[in-house]
Design an enzyme around this catalytic site. Structure first.
Site, PDB file in Angstrom:
ATOM      1  N   THR A   1       0.935  -1.307   0.054  1.00 52.77           N
ATOM      2  CA  THR A   1       0.083  -0.058  -0.069  1.00 52.77           C
ATOM      3  C   THR A   1       1.152   1.114   0.024  1.00 52.77           C
ATOM      4  O   THR A   1       2.058   1.207   0.498  1.00 52.77           O
ATOM      5  CB  THR A   1      -0.861  -0.031   1.278  1.00 52.77           C
ATOM      6  OG1 THR A   1      -1.770  -1.149   1.103  1.00 52.77           O
ATOM      7  CG2 THR A   1      -1.606   1.170   1.557  1.00 52.77           C
TER       8      THR A   1
ATOM      9  N   ARG B   1     -14.152  -7.366  -0.855  1.00 49.54           N
ATOM     10  CA  ARG B   1     -13.413  -6.793   0.409  1.00 49.54           C
ATOM     11  C   ARG B   1     -13.051  -5.446   0.336  1.00 49.54           C
ATOM     12  O   ARG B   1     -12.367  -5.068  -0.422  1.00 49.54           O
ATOM     13  CB  ARG B   1     -12.436  -7.862   0.444  1.00 49.54           C
ATOM     14  CG  ARG B   1     -11.539  -7.733   1.790  1.00 49.54           C
ATOM     15  CD  ARG B   1     -10.463  -6.862   1.460  1.00 49.54           C
ATOM     16  NE  ARG B   1      -9.460  -6.786   2.958  1.00 49.54           N
ATOM     17  CZ  ARG B   1      -8.411  -6.333   2.815  1.00 49.54           C
ATOM     18  NH1 ARG B   1      -7.938  -5.105   1.937  1.00 49.54           N
ATOM     19  NH2 ARG B   1      -7.783  -5.697   3.948  1.00 49.54           N
TER      20      ARG B   1
ATOM     21  N   GLY C   1     -10.748  -2.657   2.401  1.00 48.87           N
ATOM     22  CA  GLY C   1      -9.833  -2.684   3.433  1.00 48.87           C
ATOM     23  C   GLY C   1      -9.947  -1.310   4.125  1.00 48.87           C
ATOM     24  O   GLY C   1     -10.857  -0.665   4.187  1.00 48.87           O
ATOM     25  N   ASP C   2      -8.535  -1.006   4.947  1.00 46.78           N
ATOM     26  CA  ASP C   2      -8.502   0.017   5.761  1.00 46.78           C
ATOM     27  C   ASP C   2      -8.360   1.436   5.075  1.00 46.78           C
ATOM     28  O   ASP C   2      -8.591   2.533   5.476  1.00 46.78           O
ATOM     29  CB  ASP C   2      -7.546   0.002   6.809  1.00 46.78           C
ATOM     30  CG  ASP C   2      -6.000  -0.327   6.093  1.00 46.78           C
ATOM     31  OD1 ASP C   2      -6.110  -1.098   5.472  1.00 46.78           O
ATOM     32  OD2 ASP C   2      -5.417   0.702   6.075  1.00 46.78           O
TER      33      ASP C   2
ATOM     34  N   THR D   1      -0.363   1.159   6.672  1.00 49.74           N
ATOM     35  CA  THR D   1      -0.297   0.238   5.808  1.00 49.74           C
ATOM     36  C   THR D   1      -0.009  -1.042   6.577  1.00 49.74           C
ATOM     37  O   THR D   1       0.138  -1.291   7.649  1.00 49.74           O
ATOM     38  CB  THR D   1       1.108   0.265   4.961  1.00 49.74           C
ATOM     39  OG1 THR D   1       1.262  -1.121   4.343  1.00 49.74           O
ATOM     40  CG2 THR D   1       2.261   0.600   5.845  1.00 49.74           C
ATOM     41  N   GLY D   2      -0.442  -2.286   6.085  1.00 47.61           N
ATOM     42  CA  GLY D   2      -0.607  -3.757   6.741  1.00 47.61           C
ATOM     43  C   GLY D   2      -1.886  -4.025   6.539  1.00 47.61           C
ATOM     44  O   GLY D   2      -2.497  -4.111   5.441  1.00 47.61           O
TER      45      GLY D   2
ATOM     46  N   GLY E   1      -5.426  -4.659   6.625  1.00 43.59           N
ATOM     47  CA  GLY E   1      -6.610  -3.784   6.763  1.00 43.59           C
ATOM     48  C   GLY E   1      -7.565  -4.144   8.053  1.00 43.59           C
ATOM     49  O   GLY E   1      -8.078  -3.264   8.647  1.00 43.59           O
TER      50      GLY E   1
HETATM   51  N1  GLY Z   1      -3.703  -1.885   4.136  1.00 45.30           N
HETATM   52  C1  GLY Z   1      -4.379  -2.185   2.838  1.00 45.30           C
HETATM   53  C2  GLY Z   1      -5.263  -3.340   3.086  1.00 45.30           C
HETATM   54  O1  GLY Z   1      -5.756  -4.163   3.730  1.00 45.30           O
HETATM   55  O2  GLY Z   1      -6.202  -3.245   1.968  1.00 45.30           O
END
Ligand code: GLY
Length: 325
Positions: A186, A214, A216-217, A236-237, A239
């Site tokens: 990310t 799906r 993410g964050d 990042t990481g 989500g």
């Molecule tokens: N951090 C990116 C995701 O999980 O989509």
């Protein structure tokens, strides 16, 4: 060149996760530094933090070695579904010309984001359109893409966002069903401009091995990014863990008590304590002090602090659970 009232600064990340293959390291470093050069040029010329983080993230979205825009990972059924968002905290202030001091009067926060888009070349620019031209904060899928078309953004066919690298990783994922990759990639940037406005931007293709649909964050305010009067953060990481711990909101809230670097470390510890997951975080406070931390294998960042040179760092993980200062 006039002396800025606040020295502008910018920091960007290219994801936290597994150490990248040696064959990709030099090019990733070059691309990350070039992206920060683009963003910092805006800040040096007196431009806004919002423009600076947008330009930085566009450059990373356009580079196939990062998991955002061109080069995004694929869903299990082989599609590109990208998420991105931008958030700014802008000061209204009055200048006391006699003493050249700016008095802060109010902060206005604005945000825009998109999820599940696959036909727009730069999701961060579409986030900007949502922020600047709609009354909404978050838009999804086809309707968001229609907005992009109406705004004259660069459109593409979904397959034009797929690199050989992403396709090969997708094929590898299919061999190990149920396994969500630790290769994140990310991208994100946070900045403060000469007027003291702060901004955060995050963009991603998500996690490889993800199910279609799906989210993410990265486009969720408070999770993958946050900006307030005192600072901004981009994450990042994993989500799912970042969402559950509202990582960026947590980090910015911690700023007041402990400063940017300690806030970043503590926020990653908070996430790890409740989820056991891997994540990374960059942040900046409104006085241009940086914070960064992660608990993955590696995380790559580049930083600009006026008037200095751009620095590139590959960060080692913090020791999660260790007693914190
Ligand atoms: N951090 C990116 C995701 O999980 O989509």
């Amino acid at each position: 060149m006039h002396k800025p009232i606040i020295k502008p600064a910018l920091i960007a990340h290219g994801g936290a996760g597994r150490r990248v293959p040696v064959s990709e390291r030099a090019e990733r470093q070059r691309a990350l530094v070039a992206a920060v050069e683009g963003g910092s040029a805006i800040l040096r010329e007196g431009g806004s933090a919002a423009d600076a983080v947008s330009r930085t993230v566009v450059a990373l979205e356009d580079h196939g070695l990062f998991n955002a825009g061109f080069g995004s990972v694929l869903t299990l059924d082989g599609r590109v579904e990208m998420d991105a968002a931008l958030m700014v905290a802008e000061l209204s202030s009055t200048l006391n010309a006699n003493v050249n001091i700016r008095k802060k009067t109010a902060t206005r926060v604005r945000a825009g984001g998109v999820v599940l888009v696959g036909r727009v070349r730069n999701p961060i620019l579409l986030s900007r359109v949502v922020m600047d031209r709609t009354p909404h904060v978050l838009m999804a899928g086809r309707a968001a893409e229609r907005l992009a078309r109406e705004a004259g953004l660069r459109m593409c066919r979904p397959e034009q966002l797929v690199t050989d690298r992403a396709r090969n990783r997708w094929l590898a994922t299919l061999q190990a069903p149920g396994k969500v990759s630790r290769q994140h990639g990310t991208v994100g940037a946070v900045a403060v401009d000469q007027a003291g406005n702060v901004a955060a931007a995050t963009s991603t293709g998500g996690v490889s091995g993800k199910m279609a649909g799906r989210i993410g964050d990265s486009a969720l305010i408070g999770a993958g990014l946050f900006a307030a009067a005192n600072g901004a953060a981009s994450a990042t990481g994993t989500g799912e863990a970042i969402m559950k711990s509202c990582l960026c909101r947590e980090a910015v809230a911690l700023l007041t008590g402990v400063g940017a670097q300690r806030a970043a470390v503590r926020a990653i510890n908070v996430l790890y304590a409740s989820t056991g997951a891997e994540a990374g975080l960059i942040m900046i406070d409104s006085r241009a002090r940086f914070g960064y931390a992660h608990n993955a294998e590696a995380m790559e960042i580049a930083l600009f602090a006026h008037p200095g040179e751009i620095r590139h760092l590959v960060l080692d993980p913090i020791a999660v659970g260790a007693s914190q200062p």
